[in-house]
Design a protein around this motif. Structure first.
Motif, PDB file in Angstrom:
ATOM      1  N   GLY A 148       3.292  28.841  -1.737  1.00  0.00           N
ATOM      2  CA  GLY A 148       3.278  28.730  -3.097  1.00  0.00           C
ATOM      3  C   GLY A 148       3.475  29.922  -3.880  1.00  0.00           C
ATOM      4  O   GLY A 148       3.968  29.873  -4.962  1.00  0.00           O
ATOM      5  N   ASP A 149       2.475  30.710  -3.292  1.00  0.00           N
ATOM      6  CA  ASP A 149       2.272  32.035  -4.111  1.00  0.00           C
ATOM      7  C   ASP A 149       3.511  32.836  -4.199  1.00  0.00           C
ATOM      8  O   ASP A 149       4.179  33.407  -5.069  1.00  0.00           O
ATOM      9  CB  ASP A 149       1.102  32.945  -3.786  1.00  0.00           C
ATOM     10  N   LEU A 150       4.221  33.031  -2.949  1.00  0.00           N
ATOM     11  CA  LEU A 150       5.661  33.448  -2.892  1.00  0.00           C
ATOM     12  C   LEU A 150       6.744  32.878  -3.784  1.00  0.00           C
ATOM     13  O   LEU A 150       7.464  33.534  -4.696  1.00  0.00           O
ATOM     14  CB  LEU A 150       6.166  33.619  -1.591  1.00  0.00           C
ATOM     15  N   ALA A 151       6.682  31.466  -3.941  1.00  0.00           N
ATOM     16  CA  ALA A 151       7.453  30.739  -4.890  1.00  0.00           C
ATOM     17  C   ALA A 151       7.306  31.141  -6.121  1.00  0.00           C
ATOM     18  O   ALA A 151       8.210  31.640  -7.123  1.00  0.00           O
ATOM     19  CB  ALA A 151       7.086  29.188  -4.593  1.00  0.00           C
ATOM     20  N   ARG A 152       5.817  31.379  -6.473  1.00  0.00           N
ATOM     21  CA  ARG A 152       5.647  31.739  -8.033  1.00  0.00           C
ATOM     22  C   ARG A 152       6.245  33.069  -8.443  1.00  0.00           C
ATOM     23  O   ARG A 152       6.815  33.363  -9.292  1.00  0.00           O
ATOM     24  CB  ARG A 152       4.082  31.702  -8.371  1.00  0.00           C
ATOM     25  N   MET A 153       5.779  34.168  -7.195  1.00  0.00           N
ATOM     26  CA  MET A 153       6.185  35.431  -7.577  1.00  0.00           C
ATOM     27  C   MET A 153       7.839  35.401  -7.517  1.00  0.00           C
ATOM     28  O   MET A 153       8.479  36.469  -8.416  1.00  0.00           O
ATOM     29  CB  MET A 153       5.800  36.283  -6.319  1.00  0.00           C
ATOM     30  N   ALA A 154       8.513  34.866  -6.767  1.00  0.00           N
ATOM     31  CA  ALA A 154       9.879  34.829  -6.729  1.00  0.00           C
ATOM     32  C   ALA A 154      10.588  34.330  -8.101  1.00  0.00           C
ATOM     33  O   ALA A 154      11.641  34.685  -8.549  1.00  0.00           O
ATOM     34  CB  ALA A 154      10.470  33.977  -5.580  1.00  0.00           C
ATOM     35  N   SER A 155       9.855  33.306  -8.368  1.00  0.00           N
ATOM     36  CA  SER A 155      10.350  32.580  -9.786  1.00  0.00           C
ATOM     37  C   SER A 155      10.057  33.595 -10.902  1.00  0.00           C
ATOM     38  O   SER A 155      10.960  33.809 -11.828  1.00  0.00           O
ATOM     39  CB  SER A 155       9.500  31.285 -10.092  1.00  0.00           C
ATOM     40  N   ASP A 156       9.101  34.268 -10.928  1.00  0.00           N
ATOM     41  CA  ASP A 156       8.665  35.272 -11.815  1.00  0.00           C
ATOM     42  C   ASP A 156       9.912  36.297 -11.876  1.00  0.00           C
ATOM     43  O   ASP A 156      10.205  36.895 -13.007  1.00  0.00           O
ATOM     44  CB  ASP A 156       7.575  35.921 -11.873  1.00  0.00           C
ATOM     45  N   ILE A 157      10.396  36.903 -10.980  1.00  0.00           N
ATOM     46  CA  ILE A 157      11.402  37.901 -11.061  1.00  0.00           C
ATOM     47  C   ILE A 157      12.765  37.606 -10.838  1.00  0.00           C
ATOM     48  O   ILE A 157      13.657  38.275 -11.125  1.00  0.00           O
ATOM     49  CB  ILE A 157      11.070  38.869  -9.801  1.00  0.00           C
ATOM     50  N   GLY A 158      13.107  36.178 -10.432  1.00  0.00           N
ATOM     51  CA  GLY A 158      14.312  35.594 -10.568  1.00  0.00           C
ATOM     52  C   GLY A 158      14.731  34.789 -11.597  1.00  0.00           C
ATOM     53  O   GLY A 158      14.232  34.861 -12.514  1.00  0.00           O
ATOM     54  N   THR A 159      15.985  34.171 -11.624  1.00  0.00           N
ATOM     55  CA  THR A 159      16.384  33.451 -12.604  1.00  0.00           C
ATOM     56  C   THR A 159      16.592  31.939 -12.350  1.00  0.00           C
ATOM     57  O   THR A 159      16.682  31.080 -13.170  1.00  0.00           O
ATOM     58  CB  THR A 159      17.747  33.848 -13.087  1.00  0.00           C
ATOM     59  N   VAL A 160      15.978  31.696 -11.196  1.00  0.00           N
ATOM     60  CA  VAL A 160      15.876  30.317 -10.495  1.00  0.00           C
ATOM     61  C   VAL A 160      14.602  29.876 -10.215  1.00  0.00           C
ATOM     62  O   VAL A 160      13.661  30.680  -9.826  1.00  0.00           O
ATOM     63  CB  VAL A 160      16.623  30.104  -9.518  1.00  0.00           C
TER      64      VAL A 160
END
Length: 97
Positions: A21-33
């Motif tokens: 979940g934390d990886l998902a949040r970080m990836a969402s913050d830096i990406g467009t999806v």
């Protein structure tokens, strides 16, 4: 989004861990999806890229059951990560970032 997730996994230092979940949040913050924990799990399960996959655990501080669970625990313990009697790690101490 898969490359963004894997780039983040490569940044997790030895002896530390993060959750799907934390990886998902970080990836969402830096990406467009928007990335979900399930998407992270799918990326981790299907990648051929050599990343420290063993440093990604579930939100309860446990290793998710799978064929490589024993190897994941061995690798984490080899980096100094301790598990309690219930098979959990102390997320408050280990969580990255």
């Amino acid at each position: 989004e898969a490359d963004g997730v894997l780039d983040l996994v490569e940044q997790i230092p030895a002896g530390r861990a993060t959750t799907y979940g934390d990886l998902a949040r970080m990836a969402s913050d830096i990406g467009t999806v928007r990335v979900t924990a399930r998407m992270v799990g799918r990326v981790m399960a299907t990648t051929q890229r050599d990343v420290p996959w063993w440093r990604v655990i579930n939100a309860q501080g446990r290793i998710s059951p799978r064929d490589s669970a024993a190897e994941q625990r061995r690798r984490l313990e080899g980096e100094g990560v301790a598990f309690d009697a219930r098979g959990r790690v102390d997320l408050a101490c280990l969580l990255w970032p």
